[in-house]
Scaffold this motif. Structure first.
Motif, short mmCIF file in Angstrom:
data_model
loop_
_atom_site.label_atom_id
_atom_site.label_comp_id
_atom_site.label_asym_id
_atom_site.label_seq_id
_atom_site.Cartn_x
_atom_site.Cartn_y
_atom_site.Cartn_z
N ALA A 1 7.59 -5.55 -0.42
CA ALA A 1 6.58 -6.55 -0.09
C ALA A 1 5.17 -5.99 -0.29
O ALA A 1 4.30 -6.67 -0.82
N ARG A 2 4.93 -4.76 0.16
CA ARG A 2 3.63 -4.10 0.00
C ARG A 2 3.81 -2.62 0.29
O ARG A 2 4.84 -2.21 0.81
N GLU A 3 2.79 -1.84 -0.02
CA GLU A 3 2.84 -0.41 0.27
C GLU A 3 2.76 -0.19 1.77
O GLU A 3 1.97 -0.84 2.45
N HIS A 4 3.58 0.70 2.29
CA HIS A 4 3.57 1.06 3.71
C HIS A 4 3.43 2.58 3.83
O HIS A 4 3.97 3.32 3.00
N SER A 5 2.73 3.02 4.85
CA SER A 5 2.66 4.45 5.12
C SER A 5 3.92 4.87 5.86
O SER A 5 4.67 4.04 6.38
N ARG A 6 4.14 6.14 5.92
CA ARG A 6 5.31 6.66 6.63
C ARG A 6 5.26 6.26 8.11
O ARG A 6 6.27 5.86 8.68
N ALA A 7 4.07 6.34 8.71
CA ALA A 7 3.94 5.99 10.12
C ALA A 7 4.26 4.51 10.36
O ALA A 7 4.90 4.17 11.36
N GLU A 8 3.84 3.64 9.46
CA GLU A 8 4.15 2.22 9.60
C GLU A 8 5.66 1.98 9.54
O GLU A 8 6.21 1.21 10.33
N LEU A 9 6.30 2.63 8.58
CA LEU A 9 7.76 2.47 8.45
C LEU A 9 8.49 3.03 9.66
O LEU A 9 9.46 2.43 10.13
N GLU A 10 8.03 4.16 10.19
CA GLU A 10 8.65 4.71 11.39
C GLU A 10 8.57 3.72 12.54
O GLU A 10 9.53 3.51 13.26
N HIS A 11 7.40 3.12 12.69
CA HIS A 11 7.20 2.15 13.78
C HIS A 11 8.10 0.92 13.60
O HIS A 11 8.71 0.44 14.56
N LYS B 1 11.47 10.70 -3.36
CA LYS B 1 11.61 9.85 -4.56
C LYS B 1 10.33 9.10 -4.87
O LYS B 1 10.30 8.26 -5.76
N ASP B 2 9.26 9.38 -4.13
CA ASP B 2 7.93 8.80 -4.32
C ASP B 2 7.90 7.28 -4.08
O ASP B 2 7.10 6.57 -4.66
N PHE B 3 8.74 6.80 -3.19
CA PHE B 3 8.67 5.40 -2.78
C PHE B 3 7.58 5.23 -1.73
O PHE B 3 7.02 4.14 -1.58
N ILE B 4 7.31 6.28 -0.97
CA ILE B 4 6.26 6.28 0.04
C ILE B 4 5.15 7.20 -0.46
O ILE B 4 5.40 8.37 -0.73
N SER B 5 3.94 6.67 -0.57
CA SER B 5 2.82 7.46 -1.09
C SER B 5 1.54 7.06 -0.37
O SER B 5 1.13 5.90 -0.40
N GLU B 6 0.91 8.04 0.28
CA GLU B 6 -0.36 7.78 0.96
C GLU B 6 -1.43 7.33 -0.02
O GLU B 6 -2.21 6.44 0.29
N ALA B 7 -1.44 7.92 -1.20
CA ALA B 7 -2.46 7.56 -2.19
C ALA B 7 -2.33 6.09 -2.60
O ALA B 7 -3.34 5.38 -2.72
N ARG B 8 -1.11 5.62 -2.78
CA ARG B 8 -0.91 4.22 -3.14
C ARG B 8 -1.26 3.28 -1.99
O ARG B 8 -1.76 2.18 -2.22
N VAL B 9 -1.00 3.70 -0.77
CA VAL B 9 -1.37 2.87 0.39
C VAL B 9 -2.88 2.72 0.44
O VAL B 9 -3.40 1.60 0.61
N VAL B 10 -3.60 3.81 0.28
CA VAL B 10 -5.07 3.77 0.30
C VAL B 10 -5.58 2.88 -0.82
O VAL B 10 -6.43 2.00 -0.60
N GLU B 11 -5.07 3.06 -2.01
CA GLU B 11 -5.50 2.26 -3.16
C GLU B 11 -5.21 0.77 -2.94
O GLU B 11 -6.04 -0.08 -3.23
N SER B 12 -4.05 0.48 -2.39
CA SER B 12 -3.67 -0.90 -2.14
C SER B 12 -4.60 -1.57 -1.13
O SER B 12 -5.07 -2.70 -1.33
N VAL B 13 -4.90 -0.88 -0.04
CA VAL B 13 -5.78 -1.44 0.99
C VAL B 13 -7.18 -1.65 0.42
O VAL B 13 -7.80 -2.70 0.64
N ILE B 14 -7.67 -0.69 -0.33
CA ILE B 14 -9.01 -0.83 -0.90
C ILE B 14 -9.06 -2.00 -1.88
O ILE B 14 -9.99 -2.80 -1.85
N ASN B 15 -8.04 -2.12 -2.72
CA ASN B 15 -8.02 -3.23 -3.68
C ASN B 15 -7.95 -4.59 -3.00
O ASN B 15 -8.57 -5.54 -3.44
N ARG B 16 -7.21 -4.68 -1.90
CA ARG B 16 -7.06 -5.95 -1.20
C ARG B 16 -8.27 -6.29 -0.34
O ARG B 16 -8.61 -7.45 -0.17
#
Length: 163
Positions: free
Chosen positions: A32-42, A64-79
């Motif tokens: 659905a969208r990029e999630h950080s590890r902390a979000e998924l844990e919660h 496997k690079d399904f979770i990436s902090e860099a992509r989460v940051v980029e996604s939030v900034i773009n949105r």
């Protein structure tokens, strides 16, 4: 006479081992969208069946690079950059549990375009410069609520008066 459409078969009870696996749930969230590890844990903690299972699944997804902090940051900034200021975006990134260094780098990159983004948001919302002090205060509150800094707000509203 009963209407056959009104009767739906009962759903089977959810039991351990049935339904989506922990990994399946994580992949559904990530699709659905990029999630950080902390979000998924919660989000996934209530579905963990054995201790350590969630950590293992998240480690596997990170490897496997399904979770990436860099992509989460980029996604939030773009949105969000087209609608919000650096302070509001910084707050959102920090609530996602991202590292402070990565958030600081993202906010620094946003600062360069802060004035232009604030002007564009101001133009979309307001027809022109405010005729009085109450109108200027309203415009300033609007931009402050969007997460723009005081200096940027002052420049946008005062420059609108000069135009």
């Amino acid at each position: 006479m009963e209407n056959p459409v009104d009767h739906k078969p009962a759903k089977p009870a959810r039991r351990a081992g049935f339904g989506l696996s922990l990994k399946g749930r994580a992949l559904r969230y990530l699709a659905a969208r990029e999630h950080s590890r902390a979000e998924l844990e919660h989000k996934l903690a209530p579905h963990e069946e054995t201790p350590g299972q969630l950590a293992k699944v998240l480690d596997d997804l990170e490897a496997k690079d399904f979770i990436s902090e860099a992509r989460v940051v980029e996604s939030v900034i773009n949105r969000r950059a087209g609608r919000f200021g650096a302070a509001r975006i910084k707050h959102e990134l920090l609530t996602k549990g991202l590292s402070a260094e990565r958030v600081a780098g993202a906010v620094a990159s946003l600062k360069g375009s802060e004035l232009e983004r604030a002007r564009e948001i101001w133009r979309k919302k307001f027809e022109g410069p405010a005729p009085d002090a109450a109108g200027r205060a309203k415009q300033m509150r609007f931009l402050a609520a969007r997460g723009f800094g005081g200096e940027v707000i002052r420049r946008v509203v005062s420059q609108a008066d000069e135009d």
